[in-house]
Design a protein around this motif. Structure first.
Motif, PDB file in Angstrom:
ATOM      1  N   ARG A   9      -5.056  -0.872   1.336  1.00 25.15           N
ATOM      2  CA  ARG A   9      -6.584  -0.593   0.746  1.00 25.15           C
ATOM      3  C   ARG A   9      -7.096   0.552   0.966  1.00 25.15           C
ATOM      4  O   ARG A   9      -7.765   1.005   0.132  1.00 25.15           O
ATOM      5  CB  ARG A   9      -7.435  -2.032   1.189  1.00 25.15           C
ATOM      6  N   ASP A  10      -7.062   0.802   2.177  1.00 29.21           N
ATOM      7  CA  ASP A  10      -7.751   2.127   2.515  1.00 29.21           C
ATOM      8  C   ASP A  10      -6.988   3.413   1.846  1.00 29.21           C
ATOM      9  O   ASP A  10      -7.831   4.185   1.302  1.00 29.21           O
ATOM     10  CB  ASP A  10      -7.402   2.364   3.988  1.00 29.21           C
ATOM     11  N   PHE A  11      -5.779   3.202   1.544  1.00 27.32           N
ATOM     12  CA  PHE A  11      -5.041   4.414   0.795  1.00 27.32           C
ATOM     13  C   PHE A  11      -5.576   4.249  -0.547  1.00 27.32           C
ATOM     14  O   PHE A  11      -5.772   5.300  -1.325  1.00 27.32           O
ATOM     15  CB  PHE A  11      -3.444   4.192   0.852  1.00 27.32           C
ATOM     16  N   GLN A  12      -5.936   3.041  -1.364  1.00 26.19           N
ATOM     17  CA  GLN A  12      -6.048   2.925  -2.630  1.00 26.19           C
ATOM     18  C   GLN A  12      -7.573   3.524  -2.644  1.00 26.19           C
ATOM     19  O   GLN A  12      -7.982   4.149  -3.721  1.00 26.19           O
ATOM     20  CB  GLN A  12      -6.259   1.575  -2.831  1.00 26.19           C
ATOM     21  N   LEU A  13      -8.330   3.128  -1.736  1.00 28.02           N
ATOM     22  CA  LEU A  13     -10.077   3.486  -1.582  1.00 28.02           C
ATOM     23  C   LEU A  13      -9.848   5.116  -1.819  1.00 28.02           C
ATOM     24  O   LEU A  13     -10.327   5.833  -2.524  1.00 28.02           O
ATOM     25  CB  LEU A  13     -10.668   3.113  -0.386  1.00 28.02           C
ATOM     26  N   ARG A  14      -8.904   5.730  -0.813  1.00 29.07           N
ATOM     27  CA  ARG A  14      -8.889   6.911  -0.680  1.00 29.07           C
ATOM     28  C   ARG A  14      -8.437   7.810  -2.011  1.00 29.07           C
ATOM     29  O   ARG A  14      -8.958   8.822  -2.368  1.00 29.07           O
ATOM     30  CB  ARG A  14      -8.015   7.387   0.419  1.00 29.07           C
ATOM     31  N   ARG A  15      -7.517   7.144  -2.721  1.00 25.01           N
ATOM     32  CA  ARG A  15      -6.900   7.972  -3.867  1.00 25.01           C
ATOM     33  C   ARG A  15      -7.990   7.880  -4.718  1.00 25.01           C
ATOM     34  O   ARG A  15      -8.198   8.793  -5.762  1.00 25.01           O
ATOM     35  CB  ARG A  15      -5.756   6.977  -4.281  1.00 25.01           C
ATOM     36  N   ALA A  16      -8.734   6.624  -4.953  1.00 27.67           N
ATOM     37  CA  ALA A  16      -9.829   6.610  -6.000  1.00 27.67           C
ATOM     38  C   ALA A  16     -10.769   7.740  -5.764  1.00 27.67           C
ATOM     39  O   ALA A  16     -11.079   8.351  -6.793  1.00 27.67           O
ATOM     40  CB  ALA A  16     -10.111   5.249  -5.831  1.00 27.67           C
ATOM     41  N   ASP A 113      -0.550   4.651   9.323  1.00 27.50           N
ATOM     42  CA  ASP A 113      -0.221   3.485   8.452  1.00 27.50           C
ATOM     43  C   ASP A 113      -0.586   3.830   6.966  1.00 27.50           C
ATOM     44  O   ASP A 113      -0.052   3.357   5.952  1.00 27.50           O
ATOM     45  CB  ASP A 113      -1.052   2.373   8.970  1.00 27.50           C
ATOM     46  N   CYS A 114      -1.761   4.438   6.803  1.00 29.27           N
ATOM     47  CA  CYS A 114      -2.330   4.676   5.566  1.00 29.27           C
ATOM     48  C   CYS A 114      -1.220   5.561   4.663  1.00 29.27           C
ATOM     49  O   CYS A 114      -1.223   5.228   3.347  1.00 29.27           O
ATOM     50  CB  CYS A 114      -3.637   5.416   5.555  1.00 29.27           C
ATOM     51  N   ALA A 115      -0.734   6.634   5.230  1.00 29.38           N
ATOM     52  CA  ALA A 115       0.338   7.336   4.698  1.00 29.38           C
ATOM     53  C   ALA A 115       1.607   6.522   4.271  1.00 29.38           C
ATOM     54  O   ALA A 115       2.057   6.810   3.178  1.00 29.38           O
ATOM     55  CB  ALA A 115       0.593   8.549   5.587  1.00 29.38           C
ATOM     56  N   ARG A 116       1.946   5.849   5.573  1.00 26.25           N
ATOM     57  CA  ARG A 116       3.088   4.785   5.061  1.00 26.25           C
ATOM     58  C   ARG A 116       2.661   3.949   3.782  1.00 26.25           C
ATOM     59  O   ARG A 116       3.769   3.533   3.126  1.00 26.25           O
ATOM     60  CB  ARG A 116       3.537   4.122   6.343  1.00 26.25           C
ATOM     61  N   ALA A 117       1.680   3.343   3.833  1.00 27.40           N
ATOM     62  CA  ALA A 117       1.195   2.491   2.925  1.00 27.40           C
ATOM     63  C   ALA A 117       1.488   2.876   1.479  1.00 27.40           C
ATOM     64  O   ALA A 117       1.907   2.081   0.737  1.00 27.40           O
ATOM     65  CB  ALA A 117      -0.145   1.979   2.988  1.00 27.40           C
ATOM     66  N   GLN A 118       1.173   4.120   1.258  1.00 24.60           N
ATOM     67  CA  GLN A 118       1.306   4.754  -0.027  1.00 24.60           C
ATOM     68  C   GLN A 118       2.709   4.655  -0.491  1.00 24.60           C
ATOM     69  O   GLN A 118       2.985   4.601  -1.735  1.00 24.60           O
ATOM     70  CB  GLN A 118       0.824   6.210  -0.038  1.00 24.60           C
ATOM     71  N   PHE A 119       3.738   4.663   0.380  1.00 28.90           N
ATOM     72  CA  PHE A 119       5.029   4.492   0.066  1.00 28.90           C
ATOM     73  C   PHE A 119       5.534   3.334   0.129  1.00 28.90           C
ATOM     74  O   PHE A 119       6.736   2.702  -0.032  1.00 28.90           O
ATOM     75  CB  PHE A 119       5.933   5.403   0.723  1.00 28.90           C
ATOM     76  N   TYR A 120       4.669   2.286   0.677  1.00 28.29           N
ATOM     77  CA  TYR A 120       4.997   0.798   0.752  1.00 28.29           C
ATOM     78  C   TYR A 120       6.028   0.689   1.922  1.00 28.29           C
ATOM     79  O   TYR A 120       6.799  -0.312   1.706  1.00 28.29           O
ATOM     80  CB  TYR A 120       5.564   0.047  -0.610  1.00 28.29           C
ATOM     81  N   LEU A 121       5.939   1.591   2.741  1.00 29.46           N
ATOM     82  CA  LEU A 121       6.939   1.465   4.152  1.00 29.46           C
ATOM     83  C   LEU A 121       6.238   0.737   5.235  1.00 29.46           C
ATOM     84  O   LEU A 121       5.776   0.977   6.203  1.00 29.46           O
ATOM     85  CB  LEU A 121       7.088   2.914   4.414  1.00 29.46           C
ATOM     86  N   LEU A 122       6.302  -0.706   4.840  1.00 29.26           N
ATOM     87  CA  LEU A 122       5.550  -1.568   5.718  1.00 29.26           C
ATOM     88  C   LEU A 122       6.483  -2.001   6.728  1.00 29.26           C
ATOM     89  O   LEU A 122       7.406  -2.285   6.505  1.00 29.26           O
ATOM     90  CB  LEU A 122       4.902  -2.790   5.001  1.00 29.26           C
ATOM     91  N   GLY A 123       5.942  -2.130   7.765  1.00 25.40           N
ATOM     92  CA  GLY A 123       6.820  -2.544   9.295  1.00 25.40           C
ATOM     93  C   GLY A 123       7.389  -3.906   9.079  1.00 25.40           C
ATOM     94  O   GLY A 123       6.820  -4.728   8.170  1.00 25.40           O
ATOM     95  N   GLY A 124       8.149  -4.214   9.940  1.00 22.05           N
ATOM     96  CA  GLY A 124       8.727  -5.500  10.030  1.00 22.05           C
ATOM     97  C   GLY A 124      10.185  -5.755   9.678  1.00 22.05           C
ATOM     98  O   GLY A 124      10.612  -4.996   9.237  1.00 22.05           O
ATOM     99  N   ALA A 125      10.606  -6.987   9.671  1.00 18.87           N
ATOM    100  CA  ALA A 125      12.042  -7.082   9.280  1.00 18.87           C
ATOM    101  C   ALA A 125      12.051  -6.875   7.889  1.00 18.87           C
ATOM    102  O   ALA A 125      11.173  -7.174   6.868  1.00 18.87           O
ATOM    103  CB  ALA A 125      12.460  -8.848   9.600  1.00 18.87           C
ATOM    104  N   GLY A 126      13.382  -6.160   7.449  1.00 21.98           N
ATOM    105  CA  GLY A 126      13.738  -5.868   6.061  1.00 21.98           C
ATOM    106  C   GLY A 126      12.722  -4.629   5.563  1.00 21.98           C
ATOM    107  O   GLY A 126      13.133  -4.260   4.415  1.00 21.98           O
ATOM    108  N   PHE A 127      12.520  -3.842   6.623  1.00 20.69           N
ATOM    109  CA  PHE A 127      12.034  -2.564   6.270  1.00 20.69           C
ATOM    110  C   PHE A 127      12.808  -1.433   6.941  1.00 20.69           C
ATOM    111  O   PHE A 127      12.322  -0.171   6.863  1.00 20.69           O
ATOM    112  CB  PHE A 127      10.262  -2.539   6.357  1.00 20.69           C
TER     113      PHE A 127
END
Ligand SMILES: [Zn+2]
Ligand SMILES: [Zn+2]
Length: 474
Positions: A9-16, A113-127
């Motif tokens: 959400r923060d990334f989207q706010l920033r991009r806008a 996290d905000c930088a990673r979020a824009q590439f959808y590189l979210l942590g946890g299993a399967g990432f």
């Protein structure tokens, strides 16, 4: 809200906002360097001596100056050093700003996290290689007394903080979980990035990708590396690649054990590195293949040590994981968990990675397990000196003359280690003429300043600084 949803959400706010030419910054506020109480960063006052640390009141500053606050060291004996450390700020900020996804927040930090979020590189299993959960802004906001006061004062903050803690606990994640599978992740499944942004290691005929050209001179910074690798700087790869590149830099530049000049006509260079305190590294072992590409004509064995390696080995030794990658290493430490041979066109370097699953800590008695004496001991970002076990390593390094280098977040941590732990050990080994070397800024630190838990603007970076504990004289 999941911390990564928040970051997204923060990334989207920033991009806008940036689309309309209005840069915005995020901060979760700082903490007084003296009493550790949370406060809005703009309300804190800088120490006029160093300009690096911030306080909530004159009282706090005075007490800290005389060493009567939480930090056992009196600020008066560190003020001038902090001032010198602060001079690095321009350099490290120019590194993060050189990446298209790099931003510097109002408090000087980088919102990873905000930088990673824009590439959808979210942590946890399967990432894949990114399965380490993010270092959210609230990651380090532990439930101590001052935090409770803060939460009581601001109910909205309290609600937000609770939600994040709860969500964070639900992210399923264990360092090295992918080693419980039967095969290593390939480039695509490991990096989870678009084709043009990932860092390839598969140059086999079926993959049809061209290997980078043979390294002819030392690669000295991120720009050099991106150019050589033909990976655009829009890729967030450096957020993980700082691990292999830090090893590369220490071996070539700091300890001078490896050299890009190793010639095809000479014999191959064999090096064994004991790498202690491995944790997050277990999630991306295949990227250590980079060292084979970077080091022509070298055979590099890296043995990973640490509590995480030990526990993973215990899990891997169970019947449920009989066919896993880790199973064989758990039963026989001499079987590498990962091997990579660089193409001939790159100089045919070779990397083998071993897991020391037999014990939690590095111990001299474990040395014969691998048949070879280590050529170097490295501890990257392992907070090594916070463990009593570090004394063993320092002593063994000095006794057996094994080069030993560590990295840490902040220059002052390493300087205080140098003055305490290491020097005390050195005094017991006075027959050695040990030169105490200055702490170096690692050009391959993870780009971006970390979240400042206590307001101190001096650079604070993952793999930020290198300190040579011991290196034999030429
Ligand atoms: Zn205070
Ligand atoms: Zn100061």
């Amino acid at each position: 809200m999941n911390p990564f949803d928040l970051a997204l959400r923060d990334f989207q706010l920033r991009r806008a906002a940036e689309r309309y030419g209005n840069p915005i910054t995020f901060t979760c506020g700082g903490r007084c360097f003296g009493c550790n109480a949370p406060a809005d960063i703009s309300m804190l006052k800088k120490c006029s001596g160093c300009g690096a640390v911030l306080y909530c009141s004159q009282k706090c500053q005075r007490l800290d100056w005389n060493g009567k606050m939480m930090e056992s060291i009196a600020h008066k004996s560190w003020c001038s050093k902090f001032k010198a450390h602060l001079h690095r700020l321009d350099t490290v900020q120019s590194v993060i700003k050189s990446f298209p996804w790099g931003r510097v927040e109002a408090d000087g930090t980088f919102y990873n996290d905000c930088a990673r979020a824009q590439f959808y590189l979210l942590g946890g299993a399967g990432f894949g290689f990114w399965s380490q959960s993010g270092m959210g802004l609230f990651e380090e906001a532990e439930d101590d007394e001052s935090m409770k006061t803060h939460r009581m004062k601001w109910p909205a903050f309290d609600e937000h903080w609770r939600a994040i803690k709860q969500e964070k606990a639900q992210i399923t994640f264990m360092n090295g979980q992918d080693l419980l599978k039967a095969t290593h992740l390939n480039d695509k499944d490991g990096w989870k990035l678009p084709q043009n942004l990932l860092v390839r290691r598969d140059f086999t005929a079926t993959a049809r990708f061209k290997a980078p050209h043979r390294v002819r001179s030392l690669i000295c910074n991120w720009d050099d590396w991106h150019a050589w690798r033909n990976v655009p700087k829009s890729s967030p790869a450096s957020l993980l690649m700082h691990y292999p590149l830090t090893i590369y830099w220490i071996l070539c530049h700091t300890l001078k054990l490896a050299s890009v000049g190793a010639d095809a006509h000479n014999e191959r260079v064999h090096l064994t590195v004991h790498y202690i305190g491995a944790e997050v590294e277990l999630n991306f072992i295949p990227i250590l293949s980079e060292l084979a590409l970077l080091l022509p004509h070298h055979d590099l064995d890296i043995v990973l040590f640490g509590p995480c390696v030990f526990y993973l080995g215990q899990e891997g030794a169970t019947a449920a994981h009989r066919t896993s990658l880790i199973s064989r290493s758990a039963h026989d430490g001499n079987i590498p968990i990962f091997t990579y041979d660089a193409p001939d066109s790159c100089g045919s370097g070779c990397v083998r990675v071993f897991l020391h699953t037999a014990s939690k800590y590095w111990d001299k008695k474990d040395l014969p397990t691998y048949g070879k004496h280590p050529d170097a001991i490295l501890a990257c970002n392992a907070g090594l000196f916070t463990y009593d076990a570090s004394h063993n390593v320092v002593h063994a390094s000095l006794e057996d003359r094994i080069p030993f280098a560590v990295t840490d977040y902040q220059e002052y941590m390493l300087e205080s280690n140098r003055d305490t732990v290491v020097l005390r050990s050195l005094l017991r080994n006075t027959h050695l003429n040990v030169v105490s070397r200055p702490v170096e800024l690692n050009p391959f630190h993870q780009p971006g300043q970390r979240y400042l838990r206590r307001a101190n603007f001096a650079p604070n970076l993952v793999n930020g600084f290198i300190f040579v504990v011991y290196q034999p004289e030429d």
